[in-house]
Design a protein around this motif. Structure first.
Motif, PDB file in Angstrom:
ATOM      1  N   ALA A 263       0.846  -1.205   0.000  1.00 17.03           N
ATOM      2  CA  ALA A 263       0.000   0.000   0.000  1.00 17.03           C
ATOM      3  C   ALA A 263       0.873   1.244   0.000  1.00 17.03           C
ATOM      4  O   ALA A 263       1.605   1.485  -0.952  1.00 17.03           O
ATOM      5  CB  ALA A 263      -0.975  -0.032   1.164  1.00 17.03           C
ATOM      6  N   LYS A 264       0.860   2.015   1.080  1.00 17.95           N
ATOM      7  CA  LYS A 264       1.607   3.273   1.131  1.00 17.95           C
ATOM      8  C   LYS A 264       2.968   3.128   1.808  1.00 17.95           C
ATOM      9  O   LYS A 264       3.602   4.125   2.146  1.00 17.95           O
ATOM     10  CB  LYS A 264       0.767   4.321   1.859  1.00 17.95           C
ATOM     11  CG  LYS A 264      -0.515   4.669   1.111  1.00 17.95           C
ATOM     12  CD  LYS A 264      -1.379   5.638   1.887  1.00 17.95           C
ATOM     13  CE  LYS A 264      -2.670   5.923   1.113  1.00 17.95           C
ATOM     14  NZ  LYS A 264      -3.562   6.858   1.848  1.00 17.95           N
ATOM     15  N   GLN A 265       3.402   1.897   1.990  1.00 16.42           N
ATOM     16  CA  GLN A 265       4.714   1.650   2.592  1.00 16.42           C
ATOM     17  C   GLN A 265       5.664   1.084   1.531  1.00 16.42           C
ATOM     18  O   GLN A 265       5.286   0.232   0.745  1.00 16.42           O
ATOM     19  CB  GLN A 265       4.605   0.664   3.758  1.00 16.42           C
ATOM     20  CG  GLN A 265       3.704   1.141   4.887  1.00 16.42           C
ATOM     21  CD  GLN A 265       3.683   0.148   6.024  1.00 16.42           C
ATOM     22  OE1 GLN A 265       4.651   0.008   6.771  1.00 16.42           O
ATOM     23  NE2 GLN A 265       2.570  -0.550   6.167  1.00 16.42           N
ATOM     24  N   LYS A 266       6.911   1.566   1.556  1.00 22.12           N
ATOM     25  CA  LYS A 266       7.931   1.071   0.632  1.00 22.12           C
ATOM     26  C   LYS A 266       9.202   0.794   1.422  1.00 22.12           C
ATOM     27  O   LYS A 266       9.685   1.639   2.173  1.00 22.12           O
ATOM     28  CB  LYS A 266       8.228   2.082  -0.469  1.00 22.12           C
ATOM     29  CG  LYS A 266       7.062   2.421  -1.372  1.00 22.12           C
ATOM     30  CD  LYS A 266       7.513   3.363  -2.495  1.00 22.12           C
ATOM     31  CE  LYS A 266       6.359   3.758  -3.394  1.00 22.12           C
ATOM     32  NZ  LYS A 266       5.425   4.672  -2.708  1.00 22.12           N
ATOM     33  N   LEU A 267       9.752  -0.400   1.228  1.00 21.47           N
ATOM     34  CA  LEU A 267      11.013  -0.790   1.847  1.00 21.47           C
ATOM     35  C   LEU A 267      11.949  -1.269   0.756  1.00 21.47           C
ATOM     36  O   LEU A 267      11.580  -2.126  -0.059  1.00 21.47           O
ATOM     37  CB  LEU A 267      10.796  -1.902   2.875  1.00 21.47           C
ATOM     38  CG  LEU A 267      12.067  -2.515   3.474  1.00 21.47           C
ATOM     39  CD1 LEU A 267      12.802  -1.488   4.330  1.00 21.47           C
ATOM     40  CD2 LEU A 267      11.740  -3.772   4.281  1.00 21.47           C
ATOM     41  N   GLY A 924      -2.491  -8.046  -5.816  1.00 22.58           N
ATOM     42  CA  GLY A 924      -3.290  -8.336  -4.641  1.00 22.58           C
ATOM     43  C   GLY A 924      -3.555  -7.167  -3.732  1.00 22.58           C
ATOM     44  O   GLY A 924      -3.725  -7.321  -2.534  1.00 22.58           O
ATOM     45  N   SER A 925      -3.599  -5.952  -4.290  1.00 19.89           N
ATOM     46  CA  SER A 925      -3.879  -4.794  -3.452  1.00 19.89           C
ATOM     47  C   SER A 925      -5.328  -4.834  -2.987  1.00 19.89           C
ATOM     48  O   SER A 925      -6.179  -5.469  -3.585  1.00 19.89           O
ATOM     49  CB  SER A 925      -3.627  -3.505  -4.227  1.00 19.89           C
ATOM     50  OG  SER A 925      -4.582  -3.369  -5.247  1.00 19.89           O
ATOM     51  N   THR A 926      -5.570  -4.196  -1.870  1.00 24.30           N
ATOM     52  CA  THR A 926      -6.923  -4.174  -1.313  1.00 24.30           C
ATOM     53  C   THR A 926      -7.924  -3.615  -2.303  1.00 24.30           C
ATOM     54  O   THR A 926      -9.013  -4.134  -2.484  1.00 24.30           O
ATOM     55  CB  THR A 926      -6.940  -3.331  -0.020  1.00 24.30           C
ATOM     56  OG1 THR A 926      -6.003  -3.872   0.893  1.00 24.30           O
ATOM     57  CG2 THR A 926      -8.317  -3.344   0.610  1.00 24.30           C
ATOM     58  N   GLN A 927      -7.502  -2.580  -3.016  1.00 30.62           N
ATOM     59  CA  GLN A 927      -8.410  -1.950  -3.973  1.00 30.62           C
ATOM     60  C   GLN A 927      -8.731  -2.908  -5.112  1.00 30.62           C
ATOM     61  O   GLN A 927      -9.854  -3.004  -5.565  1.00 30.62           O
ATOM     62  CB  GLN A 927      -7.786  -0.676  -4.525  1.00 30.62           C
ATOM     63  CG  GLN A 927      -8.689   0.069  -5.481  1.00 30.62           C
ATOM     64  CD  GLN A 927      -8.066   1.367  -5.936  1.00 30.62           C
ATOM     65  OE1 GLN A 927      -7.014   1.763  -5.466  1.00 30.62           O
ATOM     66  NE2 GLN A 927      -8.730   2.039  -6.842  1.00 30.62           N
ATOM     67  N   ALA A 928      -7.728  -3.644  -5.560  1.00 27.34           N
ATOM     68  CA  ALA A 928      -7.948  -4.565  -6.670  1.00 27.34           C
ATOM     69  C   ALA A 928      -8.903  -5.681  -6.267  1.00 27.34           C
ATOM     70  O   ALA A 928      -9.748  -6.111  -7.040  1.00 27.34           O
ATOM     71  CB  ALA A 928      -6.618  -5.152  -7.120  1.00 27.34           C
ATOM     72  N   LYS A 929      -8.788  -6.173  -5.005  1.00 29.04           N
ATOM     73  CA  LYS A 929      -9.671  -7.243  -4.570  1.00 29.04           C
ATOM     74  C   LYS A 929     -11.105  -6.772  -4.493  1.00 29.04           C
ATOM     75  O   LYS A 929     -12.032  -7.506  -4.795  1.00 29.04           O
ATOM     76  CB  LYS A 929      -9.208  -7.754  -3.202  1.00 29.04           C
ATOM     77  CG  LYS A 929      -7.904  -8.549  -3.284  1.00 29.04           C
ATOM     78  CD  LYS A 929      -7.499  -9.047  -1.909  1.00 29.04           C
ATOM     79  CE  LYS A 929      -6.191  -9.856  -1.979  1.00 29.04           C
ATOM     80  NZ  LYS A 929      -5.770 -10.338  -0.640  1.00 29.04           N
TER      81      LYS A 929
END
Length: 930
Positions: A263-267, A924-929
């Motif tokens: 989501a809005k986190q990037k590592l 598998g993003s929440t929005q896509a599901k």
């Protein structure tokens, strides 16, 4: 010559092509009100693959007309804000060479009922104000391609073999991911590692400064920027790359990178280990790591700037950057994390980087020193071994306090340690080839340093439009320590070449430097009329610093005898106040800025050894004006003027005496007066999306009154003593240039470009009380050709001549000469997933009156690779670098009365076998599901 013939073969046919006679026309109106929709976007796409073929906007009366089409089947796509897109298929052939659509009725989206369904193709390119947006899905890419491969297909964007990006004729130095910085300002970290199939849109625009973006008042500080917007379903998962290679002559190169998005986190995590010139990711910006020259000097605004890099300015230090000289070994690693929360009101962006680099090599410098009575020719050989270890942690926190105010906090800390070992062997002869002096020097220096920096930026918008207030506070602490040895032997010879005397130096040198600087600035913006605003600012800074430098002569008990002449302990204190007002008038197409800043500076330097104080107070004046006119969305003209009071530096007024080079000594001049520089700038840029044609003009001219110049006294033994003085004639600087290019579709969509440039300066200096007038000019031009064909090939070629003027009035000698540069490369995609490629770079410098040898170099690289797996995730490559073994370091330059020619060791021919593995699991993003 062969490159010129090849370019002519490409360019000449382009001028003989005739224009097509096929076209379309129509009228765009509102379906209900009959209102014409000016500036509606009309695009023509090929029906087969939806590739953009032509593009225009509706005129004031709603009409449009496009004639540069070929026969074929097309889709007409019309779009306008808040209206549903209109799409219609049509065909042009020998029977029907034009299509008149007549009136096209556009329907507001708000009026569309559920039974009305409009299905249209996505536009490949959209222009939203100053932003050009490319729809990534409209451009075909190969499996497992990177963002760099996608950029190569976008109109008006070029990427060279080193990853340098040029957009609309301007260099791109910043690439963002979803609007956020990704490991700082290294564009290649994004373009060479992110997968192209993750990209939804690519946005190209001129990024404004934080202050301009906040106030809405353009301060003309812009940077060409690319923003990579990721697909929603690609913000969930992980991807990365592992690359390793082993070569002949003990060369090696490895790199690994892992990215996890949620989501809005990037590592992200990366690491590199190489001795091939690859020095890591994101270490280019030296200021971000607290590294620079280690000097103390006056800023244009009047303040005293303390720059501390590797430390050890008394001896020689290393700032950790590889400039192409020598053989580097680099080990770097880093971690990046960013996130947003609280409905995007809060965000955090952090980075940790650690790196170690060491460089070894040899260098030869031939110099000619022009004197009123003759010349001195010197030959200096140097061997060097230098290293730097450093690590940095930084964090940026942003908070949207409410709808009208924001807070931004930046903190960073750096630690570093370095070591330098240099050996010199030099010989100088008089103009009649009689020996003047011989010298050897051995220098070792160990350094360590710490940097801490914090910045707070707060801003607030009031209810009244354009009324704002902002406050900035900046604190910087810098500490450097150094310990090293100087061993020097110089033999002096008389006018007949006989030995005269010897000078021996054997010293221990230590250095402790600390700096603590606090800066503040308060800015207030007030609208004076509808389109007329003023920005008023006041700022002050306090600088408290110490510099303790000591030299110890060798004695029977070691290095215990303090040399008072070469030792000093200074305390620096400065109070700096600045105020100013900048007015801004924004018309329909033009923006005018004008105003001035004034600064008062109180400076005090105390010698702790003698308890003597040196004080200086002065006022600086900095007027400025600029006018920016936008002819169209992609056509812009800017003219600007800036004046700067230039104060003498601390080293010019009262330098810290050192004997690192006993043949060149500098003394101070407390009677120096400030100089004033007037600078005029011009920039013109025009870009047409349809033809992918860009034209740019740029130029600058400045003159400095009462300039500070060097006054050198050279004695009979060849020792030079330098002192800065004011001169009564103006010094000038200039640069001018133009660039243009376009995509020629009739030649298979080849990109063709032309670049012309000129730059130079005139200056004065004094040598043994004689005036020396110098001029240095450089003229160059190049033709550029590039082409990209998906899954087939890509190629690029650039070539052009140059001419350098470098003259000194003393002895009437010059370093004028011609040159020629060219570079090119290609990749060909073969069956069975094989790929071959090659690139080369050619340089030629003709001999000159001062240097009787020409220089010629052609570096040639070649490679072959094969990919495996269905998605081409695994690749094995065999590459040869510098196949002709000609990669010799070379440079020529002129400064004051001295001409130099430098040669140095560089990375030479080797072969490397490497393996690359790309991996990913995205989606598998929440929005896509949902």
């Amino acid at each position: 010559m062969k490159y010129i013939i090849l370019l002519l073969c490409v360019f000449l046919p382009a001028t003989l092509l005739a224009q097509s006679r096929y076209g379309v026309s129509g009228m765009i109106k509102d379906s209900t009100t009959n209102q014409t929709l000016e500036n509606a976007t009309i695009a023509v796409l090929t029906a087969k693959d939806s590739i953009l073929q032509s593009f225009t906007r509706a005129k004031a009366d709603g009409s449009f007309n496009m004639n540069a089409l070929k026969r074929g089947k097309y889709i007409l796509l019309v779009s306008y804000p808040d209206y549903a897109d209109y799409a219609e298929n049509f065909e042009l052939d020998s029977v029907k060479s034009s299509k008149a659509f007549g009136r096209i009725n556009m329907i507001l989206k708000s009026k569309l009922l559920q039974e009305v369904i409009v299905k249209a193709e996505k536009a490949a390119i959209k222009i939203k104000g100053d932003t050009t947006e490319f729809n990534a899905s409209s451009f075909k890419i190969q499996p497992n391609a990177k963002v760099e491969d996608l950029l190569k297909q976008l109109p008006g964007i070029q990427v060279d073999k080193d990853g340098k990006i040029t957009a609309q004729g301007q260099a791109v130095n910043k690439v963002l991911v979803d609007g956020e910085e990704f490991f700082g300002d290294d564009p290649t970290l994004v373009t060479k590692n992110l997968r192209a199939d993750m990209v939804d849109k690519v946005q190209l625009y001129d990024k404004k400064s934080d202050q301009a973006a906040f106030t809405g008042i353009d301060d003309d500080k812009k940077a060409k920027t690319i923003n990579i917007k990721l697909k929603d379903d690609k913000k969930q998962g992980y991807f990365g790359k592992v690359d390793g290679g082993i070569g002949t002559d003990k060369y090696y190169q490895t790199q690994a990178m892992f990215n996890a998005f949620k989501a809005k986190q990037k590592l992200s995590v990366y690491g590199t280990l190489a001795n091939t010139g690859k020095t890591g990711l994101g270490w280019q910006d030296s200021q971000k790591y607290g590294s620079s020259s280690g000097n103390v000097e006056m800023m244009d605004g009047g303040g005293v700037a303390f720059y501390f890099g590797g430390g050890g300015d008394e001896l020689e230090s290393f700032d950790g950057r590889y400039n192409g000289e020598g053989i580097p070994t680099a080990k770097t690693a880093g971690v990046h994390y960013d996130t947003k929360w609280n409905k995007d009101k809060e965000s955090l962006n952090t980075n940790y980087k650690i790196g170690d680099i060491s460089i070894t090599g040899v260098k030869n410098v031939l110099s000619q020193n022009n004197l009123p009575t003759g010349t001195i020719n010197s030959n200096n050989n140097q061997s060097f071994d230098k290293s730097m270890f450093r690590q940095k942690l930084d964090a940026t926190y942003q908070l949207k306090i409410d709808t009208s105010s924001n807070l931004k906090v930046i903190v960073d800390a750096t630690t570093r340690s370095g070591k330098v070992t240099d050996s010199y062997d030099a010989t100088s002869v008089r103009g009649n080839d009689v020996l003047l002096n011989e010298s050897t020097r051995d220098i070792t220096n160990n350094t360590d340093g710490k940097v801490f920096h914090a910045n707070v930026f707060w801003n607030r918008k009031f209810k009244k439009k354009s009324r704002t207030i902002s406050f900035t506070a900046d604190e910087a602490y810098n500490e450097n320590n150094a310990r090293g040895f100087l061993n020097s032997k110089i033999n002096f010879y008389d006018s007949t070449g006989r030995f005269d005397r010897r000078q021996v130096i054997d010293q221990l040198k230590t250095e402790k430097v600390k700096s603590n600087v606090l800066k503040t600035n308060l800015a207030y913006t007030e609208p004076l009329a509808k389109n007329f605003t003023v920005v008023v600012n006041y700022g002050f800074s306090v600088n408290n610093s110490t510099s303790d430098r000591r030299s110890y002569n060798a004695s029977g008990n070691g290095y215990t005898a303090l040399d008072s002449l070469l030792s000093n302990n200074y305390e620096f204190n400065q109070l700096y106040n600045e105020g100013g007002a900048i007015f801004n008038y924004k018309g329909k197409k033009g923006t005018l800025n004008f105003g001035t800043r004034a600064a008062t500076v109180n400076y005090k330097q105390i010698d702790e050894f003698t308890d003597k104080a040196f004080k200086r107070s002065f006022v600086n004046w900095n007027p400025q004006a600029s006018y920016n006119y936008k002819f169209a969305a992609q056509t812009n003209l800017r003219v600007a003027y800036q004046g700067n009071t230039m104060q003498p530096t601390i080293n010019q007024l009262q330098p810290v005496f050192n004997n690192t080079d006993p043949l060149n000594i500098t003394i101070g001049n407390p009677n120096l007066k400030p100089s004033f520089r007037n600078e005029f700038n011009l920039n013109y840029n025009s870009y047409r999306v349809l033809t992918e044609q860009y034209v740019g003009l740029y130029g600058s001219y400045s003159f400095t009154s009462n300039p500070i110049v060097s006054n050198a006294t050279v004695d009979s033994a060849g020792r030079s003593t330098y002192q800065s003085v004011n001169f009564n004639k103006n010094a000038t600087n200039f640069y001018f240039g133009m660039y243009s290019g376009r995509k020629v579709k009739s030649l298979g969509s080849i990109n063709i470009g032309l670049n012309l440039s000129a730059n130079g300066n005139t200056a004065y200096n004094l040598i043994n009380n004689a005036i020396n007038y110098t001029k240095s000019y450089n003229y160059s031009g190049s033709l550029n050709v590039s082409k990209y064909k998906e899954k087939k090939y890509d190629l690029e070629l650039s070539a052009g001549p140059n001419y350098t003027v470098s003259e000194s009035s003393l002895q009437k000698l010059n370093n004028n000469g011609y040159g020629f540069n060219s570079s090119g490369g290609f990749n060909i995609y073969l069956p069975l997933k094989f790929q071959i490629g090659s690139d080369g770079d050619y340089q030629y410098r003709a001999k000159t009156e001062s240097f009787n040898q020409s220089f010629e170099r052609f570096t040639w690289n070649a490679r072959i690779s094969k990919t495996f797996t269905k998605q081409d995730q695994l690749k094995i490559s065999l590459a040869g670098y510098d196949l002709l073994n000609q990669n010799k370091g070379f440079d020529r330059s002129a400064y004051g009365n001295t001409l130099t020619q430098t040669t140095y060791t560089n990375i030479r021919r080797y072969f490397m076998l490497s393996l690359t593995w790309d991996f990913s699991k995205m989606g598998g993003s929440t929005q896509a599901k949902k």
